[in-house]
Design a protein around this motif. Structure first.
Motif, PDB file in Angstrom:
ATOM      1  N   SER A  54       0.758  -1.302  -0.001  1.00 39.59           N
ATOM      2  CA  SER A  54      -0.009   0.018  -0.016  1.00 39.59           C
ATOM      3  C   SER A  54       1.018   1.299   0.112  1.00 39.59           C
ATOM      4  CB  SER A  54      -0.863   0.020   1.109  1.00 39.59           C
ATOM      5  OG  SER A  54      -0.127   0.069   2.404  1.00 39.59           O
ATOM      6  N   GLY A  55       2.151   0.941   0.027  1.00 39.84           N
ATOM      7  CA  GLY A  55       2.813   2.202   0.287  1.00 39.84           C
ATOM      8  C   GLY A  55       4.498   1.774  -0.160  1.00 39.84           C
ATOM      9  N   THR A  56       5.380   2.809  -0.066  1.00 40.99           N
ATOM     10  CA  THR A  56       6.657   2.423  -0.412  1.00 40.99           C
ATOM     11  C   THR A  56       7.771   2.457   0.844  1.00 40.99           C
ATOM     12  OG1 THR A  56       7.156   4.894  -0.901  1.00 40.99           O
ATOM     13  CG2 THR A  56       6.643   3.387  -2.703  1.00 40.99           C
ATOM     14  N   THR A  57       8.623   1.498   0.629  1.00 40.51           N
ATOM     15  CA  THR A  57       9.783   1.329   1.760  1.00 40.51           C
ATOM     16  C   THR A  57      11.022   1.241   1.184  1.00 40.51           C
ATOM     17  OG1 THR A  57       9.146  -0.893   2.011  1.00 40.51           O
ATOM     18  CG2 THR A  57       7.829   0.374   3.574  1.00 40.51           C
ATOM     19  N   ALA A  58      11.800   1.307   1.955  1.00 33.11           N
ATOM     20  CA  ALA A  58      13.465   1.420   1.315  1.00 33.11           C
ATOM     21  C   ALA A  58      13.678  -0.328   1.241  1.00 33.11           C
ATOM     22  CB  ALA A  58      14.361   1.790   2.418  1.00 33.11           C
ATOM     23  N   CYS A  59      13.217  -1.215   1.677  1.00 29.69           N
ATOM     24  CA  CYS A  59      13.664  -2.379   1.472  1.00 29.69           C
ATOM     25  C   CYS A  59      12.444  -3.365   1.544  1.00 29.69           C
ATOM     26  CB  CYS A  59      14.768  -2.793   2.383  1.00 29.69           C
ATOM     27  SG  CYS A  59      15.297  -4.826   2.363  1.00 29.69           S
TER      28      CYS A  59
ATOM     29  N   LEU B 258      17.319   1.051   5.067  1.00 27.34           N
ATOM     30  CA  LEU B 258      18.250   0.181   4.396  1.00 27.34           C
ATOM     31  C   LEU B 258      18.643  -0.990   5.077  1.00 27.34           C
ATOM     32  CD1 LEU B 258      19.927   2.815   2.167  1.00 27.34           C
ATOM     33  CD2 LEU B 258      17.957   1.677   1.474  1.00 27.34           C
ATOM     34  N   VAL B 259      19.221  -1.750   4.273  1.00 26.56           N
ATOM     35  CA  VAL B 259      19.819  -3.315   4.603  1.00 26.56           C
ATOM     36  C   VAL B 259      21.084  -3.558   3.858  1.00 26.56           C
ATOM     37  CG1 VAL B 259      17.588  -4.341   5.262  1.00 26.56           C
ATOM     38  CG2 VAL B 259      18.584  -4.704   3.057  1.00 26.56           C
TER      39      VAL B 259
END
Length: 121
Positions: free
Chosen positions: A25-30, A97-98
Motif C-alpha cells: 500500500s506504500g513504498t519502503t526502502a527495502c 536500508l539493509v
C-alpha cells in the motif's frame, strides 16, 4: 503503516516454477521474502533495496526477486523448485536500508503480509 498482500502461491512439482507477488500500500526502502516451514524458524529468502538484491545461498541461481516501484509490487520468481522449498512464504517491508547481513534478520522488518503457501512435491 504499510499493508502487504501476497499472492501466487500454490503447488508445483519438483523442477517446476511459481511466481509470488506482493502488493504494497506504500513504498519502503527495502522489501523481502521470508519463508517458514513447519517446525522450523523463519528464514530470509531474498530481499531488494533500490537495485541491489540479496539471496539466501539455498535459492541462489533459482529464485529471482524484483520490484516494480510504479506498481508498489514485489515479485519472487521461483524456478527449479525443490521439495525443501515447501513453506509458507511471507512478504516483508522495512523502512530503512539493509546490507548483506541485515537483510535476512526478520526482526528488523516492520511490516508483514499474511503469507502464501508453496508446496513442492
Amino acid at each position: 503503516h504499510v499493508q502487504l498482500v501476497e499472492s501466487g502461491g500454490g503447488s508445483a512439482q519438483a523442477g517446476g516454477s511459481l511466481r509470488l507477488s506482493c502488493a504494497a500500500s506504500g513504498t519502503t526502502a527495502c522489501m523481502g521474502w521470508f519463508r517458514q516451514a513447519p517446525g522450523k524458524e523463519r528464514e530470509g529468502v531474498a530481499a531488494v533495496r533500490t537495485v541491489v538484491a540479496y539471496y539466501a545461498d539455498s535459492v541462489k541461481g533459482r529464485f529471482t526477486i524484483s520490484r516494480d516501484s510504479a506498481k508498489n509490487t514485489l515479485y519472487l520468481q521461483m524456478n527449479s523448485l525443490k521439495p525443501e522449498d515447501t513453506a509458507m512464504y511471507f512478504c516483508a517491508a522495512k523502512p530503512a536500508l539493509v546490507n548483506g547481513v541485515t537483510w535476512a534478520l526478520s526482526h528488523l522488518y516492520s511490516y508483514w503480509g499474511q503469507g502464501t503457501q508453496v508446496t513442492v512435491s
